[in-house]
Write a protein that holds these residues in place. Structure first.
Motif, PDB file in Angstrom:
ATOM      1  N   PHE A  83     -22.647  90.998  17.692  1.00 21.10           N
ATOM      2  CA  PHE A  83     -21.902  90.735  16.731  1.00 21.10           C
ATOM      3  C   PHE A  83     -20.639  91.357  16.428  1.00 21.10           C
ATOM      4  O   PHE A  83     -19.930  91.030  15.664  1.00 21.10           O
ATOM      5  N   GLY A  84     -20.696  92.613  16.994  1.00 18.72           N
ATOM      6  CA  GLY A  84     -19.352  93.570  16.574  1.00 18.72           C
ATOM      7  C   GLY A  84     -19.444  93.945  15.237  1.00 18.72           C
ATOM      8  O   GLY A  84     -20.322  94.313  14.771  1.00 18.72           O
ATOM      9  N   ASP A  85     -18.210  93.922  14.863  1.00 20.70           N
ATOM     10  CA  ASP A  85     -17.947  94.172  13.317  1.00 20.70           C
ATOM     11  C   ASP A  85     -18.280  93.374  12.458  1.00 20.70           C
ATOM     12  O   ASP A  85     -18.035  93.438  11.080  1.00 20.70           O
ATOM     13  N   LYS A  86     -19.047  92.100  12.760  1.00 22.36           N
ATOM     14  CA  LYS A  86     -19.581  91.139  11.800  1.00 22.36           C
ATOM     15  C   LYS A  86     -21.012  91.198  11.490  1.00 22.36           C
ATOM     16  O   LYS A  86     -21.715  91.183  12.489  1.00 22.36           O
ATOM     17  N   PHE A  87     -21.084  91.668  10.262  1.00 21.15           N
ATOM     18  CA  PHE A  87     -22.631  91.579   9.862  1.00 21.15           C
ATOM     19  C   PHE A  87     -23.280  90.059   9.889  1.00 21.15           C
ATOM     20  O   PHE A  87     -22.517  89.395   9.344  1.00 21.15           O
ATOM     21  N   PRO A  88     -24.188  90.139  10.690  1.00 20.12           N
ATOM     22  CA  PRO A  88     -24.896  88.744  10.884  1.00 20.12           C
ATOM     23  C   PRO A  88     -25.473  88.013   9.963  1.00 20.12           C
ATOM     24  O   PRO A  88     -25.822  86.842  10.010  1.00 20.12           O
ATOM     25  N   LEU A  89     -26.189  88.525   8.647  1.00 15.99           N
ATOM     26  CA  LEU A  89     -26.807  87.776   7.711  1.00 15.99           C
ATOM     27  C   LEU A  89     -26.257  88.025   6.352  1.00 15.99           C
ATOM     28  O   LEU A  89     -25.208  88.886   5.947  1.00 15.99           O
ATOM     29  N   LEU A  90     -26.529  87.062   5.588  1.00 20.61           N
ATOM     30  CA  LEU A  90     -26.072  86.746   4.266  1.00 20.61           C
ATOM     31  C   LEU A  90     -27.387  86.737   3.441  1.00 20.61           C
ATOM     32  O   LEU A  90     -28.318  85.989   3.745  1.00 20.61           O
ATOM     33  N   ILE A  91     -27.298  87.757   2.480  1.00 22.34           N
ATOM     34  CA  ILE A  91     -28.680  87.970   1.905  1.00 22.34           C
ATOM     35  C   ILE A  91     -28.646  87.391   0.129  1.00 22.34           C
ATOM     36  O   ILE A  91     -27.411  88.180  -0.299  1.00 22.34           O
ATOM     37  N   LYS A  92     -29.216  86.518  -0.404  1.00 21.75           N
ATOM     38  CA  LYS A  92     -28.920  86.231  -1.830  1.00 21.75           C
ATOM     39  C   LYS A  92     -30.273  85.787  -2.556  1.00 21.75           C
ATOM     40  O   LYS A  92     -31.447  85.920  -1.976  1.00 21.75           O
ATOM     41  N   PHE A  93     -30.003  86.066  -3.851  1.00 26.57           N
ATOM     42  CA  PHE A  93     -31.128  85.539  -4.935  1.00 26.57           C
ATOM     43  C   PHE A  93     -30.362  84.409  -5.422  1.00 26.57           C
ATOM     44  O   PHE A  93     -29.127  84.278  -5.687  1.00 26.57           O
ATOM     45  N   ILE A  94     -31.156  83.186  -5.783  1.00 29.16           N
ATOM     46  CA  ILE A  94     -30.407  81.766  -6.331  1.00 29.16           C
ATOM     47  C   ILE A  94     -31.360  81.580  -7.526  1.00 29.16           C
ATOM     48  O   ILE A  94     -32.539  81.491  -7.382  1.00 29.16           O
ATOM     49  N   ASP A  95     -30.649  81.121  -8.590  1.00 27.61           N
ATOM     50  CA  ASP A  95     -31.219  80.532  -9.602  1.00 27.61           C
ATOM     51  C   ASP A  95     -30.707  79.162 -10.012  1.00 27.61           C
ATOM     52  O   ASP A  95     -29.355  79.165 -10.307  1.00 27.61           O
ATOM     53  N   ALA A  96     -31.521  78.085  -9.746  1.00 24.67           N
ATOM     54  CA  ALA A  96     -30.995  76.920 -10.085  1.00 24.67           C
ATOM     55  C   ALA A  96     -31.410  76.300 -11.509  1.00 24.67           C
ATOM     56  O   ALA A  96     -32.852  75.901 -11.773  1.00 24.67           O
ATOM     57  N   LYS A  97     -30.538  76.503 -12.531  1.00 25.57           N
ATOM     58  CA  LYS A  97     -31.157  75.864 -13.524  1.00 25.57           C
ATOM     59  C   LYS A  97     -30.915  74.143 -13.798  1.00 25.57           C
ATOM     60  O   LYS A  97     -31.582  73.527 -14.466  1.00 25.57           O
ATOM     61  N   GLU A  98     -29.833  73.781 -13.032  1.00 26.44           N
ATOM     62  CA  GLU A  98     -29.890  72.206 -12.497  1.00 26.44           C
ATOM     63  C   GLU A  98     -29.993  72.252 -10.917  1.00 26.44           C
ATOM     64  O   GLU A  98     -29.776  73.231 -10.405  1.00 26.44           O
ATOM     65  N   ALA A  99     -30.226  71.050 -10.581  1.00 24.64           N
ATOM     66  CA  ALA A  99     -30.368  70.706  -9.060  1.00 24.64           C
ATOM     67  C   ALA A  99     -29.156  71.134  -8.394  1.00 24.64           C
ATOM     68  O   ALA A  99     -27.920  70.631  -8.731  1.00 24.64           O
ATOM     69  N   LEU A 100     -29.292  71.474  -7.203  1.00 21.15           N
ATOM     70  CA  LEU A 100     -27.972  71.897  -6.444  1.00 21.15           C
ATOM     71  C   LEU A 100     -27.666  70.467  -5.693  1.00 21.15           C
ATOM     72  O   LEU A 100     -28.539  69.534  -5.714  1.00 21.15           O
ATOM     73  N   SER A 101     -26.375  70.391  -5.297  1.00 16.18           N
ATOM     74  CA  SER A 101     -26.033  69.341  -4.425  1.00 16.18           C
ATOM     75  C   SER A 101     -27.137  69.038  -3.207  1.00 16.18           C
ATOM     76  O   SER A 101     -27.670  70.063  -2.882  1.00 16.18           O
ATOM     77  N   ILE A 102     -27.062  67.753  -2.837  1.00 16.90           N
ATOM     78  CA  ILE A 102     -27.873  67.605  -1.471  1.00 16.90           C
ATOM     79  C   ILE A 102     -27.009  67.844  -0.463  1.00 16.90           C
ATOM     80  O   ILE A 102     -25.924  67.322  -0.397  1.00 16.90           O
TER      81      ILE A 102
END
Length: 326
Positions: A83-102
């Motif tokens: 991957f060189g200088d690109k970090f390969p993962l994105l790490i998140k916490f997500i809170d859905a008060k309403e539904a996300l889009s499909i």
């Protein structure tokens, strides 16, 4: 040149979303006065949203600078070669008060061709769910483009999609092409490839504060969708106290669950990769010689590939997700 002898914590990058809520602030104690925080990007190398270190001698450095300085010592020799200088993962916490889009995400080849990006294989670990909260994942039975378009035009997509009620500890693996949506009332940890490419196919006819509808990607999605159904979409796994048990293993990442109620010594000598820990309940302290860092529920740490052995001590019975590239 700085030495790479520390556990690395980053400043969360908080994202306001039309569907976001207050759990990231109230339950995970993220610092914001906003009431619609939908995502906390814990470790990110997405262009324009690069994580910045908040602890130790490396404080103030961003993730790109760390990789440029430390290369394989930070991410692992094999990972750096790929991957060189690109970090390969994105790490998140997500809170859905309403539904996300499909929505869905394109696979690597399509994402490269159309967007010069990685694809977006991801997984979810449910940290908390309100009563009857659900996730939309995949089709109920095998479908095809013609049937899909018909239901999309009739706003009856839910008639052919799979909807699961969820609870704490549920795990879902979302390969590229699989239609999905996080339902209202769900708080989860998400591990994914570094990509922000999403094909939004239905957004509940929702309008923003100015009366605008969000962009849909109807045509782009048609040949990116996996129309095959699965017998079940939840990921079955077992776990053992004070030991890491694999819950997802794919070419892009491996994620283990680690319930912990007493001090353990962890050794990653067999890995040529960084290791990320997400605290999904409780609180723990990481220690190597004089170097220590504490994680509370909703916090994340990056352990450089160079740091192979350390001790984790829980303040209370806790649970971690352990993420790396095999």
């Amino acid at each position: 040149m700085e030495k790479l002898n520390q556990f690395v914590k980053f400043e969360p990058i908080l994202k306001e979303k039309i569907w976001g809520g207050e759990k990231l602030v109230k339950l995970l104690e993220k610092k914001s006065t906003k009431t619609n925080i939908g995502e906390s990007w814990e470790i990110s190398d997405v262009e324009g949203d690069t994580s910045v270190v908040v602890n130790g001698e490396l404080k103030g450095k961003n993730l790109k600078e760390l990789i440029a300085s430390f290369e394989g010592d930070l991410v692992g020799e094999k990972v750096y070669k790929e991957f060189g200088d690109k970090f390969p993962l994105l790490i998140k916490f997500i809170d859905a008060k309403e539904a996300l889009s499909i929505q869905l995400h394109p696979h690597d080849d399509l994402a490269k061709e159309r967007h010069n990006s990685f694809g977006k294989t991801e997984m979810w670990y449910v940290m908390q769910a309100d009563e009857k909260a659900n996730l939309i994942v995949g089709f109920q039975k095998d479908s095809n483009q013609e049937e899909y378009v018909q239901h999309l035009e009739n706003t009856s997509l839910l008639d052919i999609l799979n909807v699961d009620e969820v609870a704490k500890g549920d795990v879902y693996f979302i390969p590229t092409g699989r239609i999905h949506a996080i339902g209202a009332g769900v708080l989860l940890a998400e591990i994914q490839q570094t990509s922000d490419i999403t094909y939004r196919i239905y957004d509940w006819n929702r309008q923003d504060s100015e009366g605008n509808f969000r962009e849909l990607h109807t045509e782009l999605a048609l040949d990116a969708i996996d129309y095959q159904a699965q017998e079940q979409y939840t990921t079955s796994y077992t776990k053992s106290n004070n030991a890491a048990s694999t819950i997802v293993s794919c070419p892009y990442f491996t994620t283990n669950v680690l319930p912990i109620d007493s001090s353990i010594t962890v050794n990653h000598a067999n890995k040529d990769s960084f290791v990320i820990y997400m605290c999904v309940s409780g609180a723990v302290t990481f220690k190597k010689e004089e170097e220590t860092v504490t994680l509370h529920m909703g916090e994340t740490v990056l352990v450089p590939a160079k740091l192979k052995e350390f001790v984790i001590t829980p303040a209370v019975a806790s649970e971690l997700l352990e993420v790396y590239i095999a």
